[in-house]
Motif scaffolding. Sequence first.
Motif, PDB file in Angstrom:
ATOM      1  N   ARG A 133      17.500 -12.254  -9.568  1.00  0.00           N
ATOM      2  CA  ARG A 133      16.800 -11.512  -8.522  1.00  0.00           C
ATOM      3  C   ARG A 133      17.813 -10.986  -7.497  1.00  0.00           C
ATOM      4  O   ARG A 133      18.667 -11.705  -7.006  1.00  0.00           O
ATOM      5  N   THR A 134      17.710  -9.699  -7.181  1.00  0.00           N
ATOM      6  CA  THR A 134      18.644  -9.101  -6.229  1.00  0.00           C
ATOM      7  C   THR A 134      18.096  -9.053  -4.822  1.00  0.00           C
ATOM      8  O   THR A 134      18.844  -8.841  -3.871  1.00  0.00           O
ATOM      9  N   GLU A 135      16.809  -9.211  -4.645  1.00  0.00           N
ATOM     10  CA  GLU A 135      16.235  -9.250  -3.306  1.00  0.00           C
ATOM     11  C   GLU A 135      15.230 -10.392  -3.228  1.00  0.00           C
ATOM     12  O   GLU A 135      14.535 -10.700  -4.196  1.00  0.00           O
ATOM     13  N   GLN A 136      15.183 -11.036  -2.071  1.00  0.00           N
ATOM     14  CA  GLN A 136      14.300 -12.176  -1.916  1.00  0.00           C
ATOM     15  C   GLN A 136      12.883 -11.711  -1.628  1.00  0.00           C
ATOM     16  O   GLN A 136      12.683 -10.731  -0.915  1.00  0.00           O
ATOM     17  N   PRO A 137      11.887 -12.414  -2.187  1.00  0.00           N
ATOM     18  CA  PRO A 137      10.503 -12.086  -1.831  1.00  0.00           C
ATOM     19  C   PRO A 137      10.293 -12.254  -0.328  1.00  0.00           C
ATOM     20  O   PRO A 137      10.960 -13.050   0.331  1.00  0.00           O
ATOM     21  N   GLY A 186      17.539 -15.502 -14.018  1.00  0.00           N
ATOM     22  CA  GLY A 186      17.071 -14.125 -14.130  1.00  0.00           C
ATOM     23  C   GLY A 186      16.081 -13.827 -13.034  1.00  0.00           C
ATOM     24  O   GLY A 186      16.015 -14.543 -12.035  1.00  0.00           O
ATOM     25  N   GLU A 187      15.313 -12.767 -13.193  1.00  0.00           N
ATOM     26  CA  GLU A 187      14.361 -12.394 -12.152  1.00  0.00           C
ATOM     27  C   GLU A 187      13.192 -13.380 -12.146  1.00  0.00           C
ATOM     28  O   GLU A 187      12.445 -13.494 -13.111  1.00  0.00           O
ATOM     29  N   LEU A 188      13.049 -14.071 -11.044  1.00  0.00           N
ATOM     30  CA  LEU A 188      12.000 -15.082 -10.919  1.00  0.00           C
ATOM     31  C   LEU A 188      10.771 -14.498 -10.249  1.00  0.00           C
ATOM     32  O   LEU A 188      10.869 -13.656  -9.353  1.00  0.00           O
ATOM     33  N   SER A 189       9.610 -14.986 -10.671  1.00  0.00           N
ATOM     34  CA  SER A 189       8.377 -14.663  -9.960  1.00  0.00           C
ATOM     35  C   SER A 189       8.457 -15.228  -8.554  1.00  0.00           C
ATOM     36  O   SER A 189       9.219 -16.165  -8.289  1.00  0.00           O
TER      37      SER A 189
END
Length: 885
Positions: free
Chosen positions: A2-6, A870-873
Amino acid sequence: MRTEQPKMIYLKHYKAPEYLIDETHLTFELHDDHTLVHAQLVMRRNPELGAALPPLVLDGQQLELLSVALGDQDLGPGDYQLDDNHLTVQPVSASFTLDTSVRIHPETNTALEGLYKSSGMFCTQCEAEGFRKITYYLDRPDVMSRFTTTLSADKLGYPILLSNGNPVASGPDGDDRHWATWEDPFMKPAYLFALVAGDLWCVEDTFTTMSGREVTLRIYVEPENIDKCQHAMISLQKSMRWDEEVYGREYDLDIFMIVAVNDFNMGAMENKGLNIFNSSAVLARAETATDAAHQRVEAIVAHEYFHNWSGNRVTCRDWFQLSLKEGFTVFRDSGFSADMNSATVKRIQDVAFLRTHQFAEDAGPMAHAVRPESFIEISNFYTLTVYEKGSEVVGMIHTLLGAEGFRKGSDLYFERHDGQAVTCDDFVKAMEDANGVDLTQFKRWYSQAGTPRLAVSEAYDAAAHTYSLTFRQSCPATPDKVEKLPFVIPVSLGLLDSQGHGLALRLQGESGEASTSRVISVTEAEQTFTFVDVPEKPLPSLLRGFSAPVKLSFPYDRDQLMYLMQHDSDGFNRWDATQQLAVQVLQDLITQHQAGTELVMDQRLVKALGTVLGNPELDPAMVTEMLSLPSEAYLTEISEVADVDAIHAAREFARKQLATSLFDTLWQRYQANRAVSKTTEYVAEAEHFARRALQNIALSYLMLSGRPEVLAAAQEQFDHADNMTERLSALAVLVNSPFEAERNAALASFAEQFKDNPLVMDQWFSVQAASPLPGGLARVQALMKHPAFTLKNPNKVRALIGSFAGQNLINFHAADGSGYRFIADLVIQLNATNPQIASRQLAPLTRWRKYDSARQALLKAELERIRGSGELSSDVYEVVSKSLA
């Protein structure tokens, strides 16, 4: 990665909606490979926010937009803004209609949010934010609307078409399709919307309300389950009557429906008039469901029905107020279950669960207040803190006000806020106004996280005949806050004299009649209460009925605990004294194991439990609870550093000691109860539940002896039981026994008999996953390849994976970290298909600081691996990031 935090969402940033939706008209064209959703929203500017017309920003995810119209004007791509999460349009008047059409794909929806398919049936789950996956909408609980819903589908494949409210029209739609329209006259937020279409059968009955209206009751299931609905129907009717009698709440529609769904992330959902249930929370028959399953069905049916008022008619303003509906409704369903069964045993079970699991949550990285201040993903806050601790907070208000005062408060709450979306403060304000009290300090229970600690000391003045109790309260630091202000802690207590009688309780300065049990309120960091006219030094019985969710400490010695077990008039505290005595004995054994010395058990525990077991006057359900040693999970929770191996060794040693010392009495009680079972037809009632519970715990102890007559008894019960409670208990005893051939034969026989029943096979998975015998992980991995298992079904995941990680601590916490790697791999896999279920499997990893340094390193490494996978929900990201903070 993930490149940006939720984005973090904060309660302090709450703003009222810019626009309101007075009417929602939905049309669904259901097809096997797609669904078209046409929505007409009758909208207006929120009059509380002025006359200006800001942009209208609608929520929407995974939608293919086909058309947009504002009033009579069709909008082109240049007339609106569209991104992955929102549709933005510019209204030109204060009142207007917005029409949209979208295409969605329920058939590929593995997250089980929004509209999806389960076993060929269309169904929905919109709480908390699933409706935005159905159509563009203001998907927030404070936007309430009247819904009219039309469904169109193939009439052979989907003969049943259901939605919220009352049916108003239906008919053919060409040669192959048909349609039905439902109208809900009550305002509701989008999270309460529901739709079901499928080939279903139903059980139908009626209920006559206290005002004389006849309500149609229907439970819809797949045809093969039509014979498993009667218990749920009876539970529903009991719930409706109880809610009228205890809370004065009457049902308000012409029809109430329940639909059983196999693939469901939760237990059930309280959608207005159309409750959608996980099939495990509906289907119950003696041959296929245990007593615990029958009680669970009764409780969940009640819970979802009670939501009709505490959640639907009065709902929550925002998701930070989730406990407003859930905590209150858990309190209501607990009261119902207590009245239907044994109130004392129900309280014992609730508290044991709270202490083991919610207290652990309070002490972990995901600790939060009952009304949290912030979150990233609301699905992560359907927690034990919001539900169970929230219920305890409501229960304390009940304790402080009394039953009559609480009823006055709830009546005012429902009357004042009917049809509104409100806050926890509004609930408390109704209680204050109805009773003329100030609960300002009490509201800290909603805003401060953590489990308070209440240390108590005593002083007796023999000359003055006074007895003083000094209470010191504190609350550990939690991730959100270090310093905590004092809570209001209601402490129900009594004082026992040397004959076991309760003494009259009168505080200094009081006059009038005194009782032998009373409630005092601890409101300060340190506070002393002095009782007068106390003729001898008493033994205090503290926190009766577990009157507050705190960790209480008082320096009882073991003889005093045995005295409370024998004489306390409060049933809960008799049980709690047993637990405290057992904890002290087990902690001795843990220390001995760690020192490498011979394990020697304090015989006072054996004597105390022998007395309990040998007393035929005691409620068998109570005897069962007292015989149940503190679980390994609870012993872990109360440890500063949990030594998994020592805890398991100590508890198993204690069980074998009890089995050996009490064999004759256990054997007698087992045979007597089993004889009744053989000659008595199965009945799903408290007295029968109690008898079978005692029978089965006796058998589990007896098998530890390894005697051939016990093996024969377990095989006889397994082969000839006419109900799942006795059959599954016998299977569990055999699975955990040293008799490998008999174990394998029983497992094979059970699987062959029930291979076509998914819910029963879930129990088969769970029994094996929870077995502490060596090789636990290998068994689980092998079972994942079984034809009856699939990761797509949440029930299967909970039954096999959840049972292994949550109940089989000795195997899950294997020193080589294999259990941790297994769970991490599973989370990474599920993250892509069902983020909610993935995040819930993380819980065993999050408390990595609880264990020894070697296990800490292994657990932390797996959390870091998940974070970098990887990209996490947002669901998984929030839990992992907070766990590693």
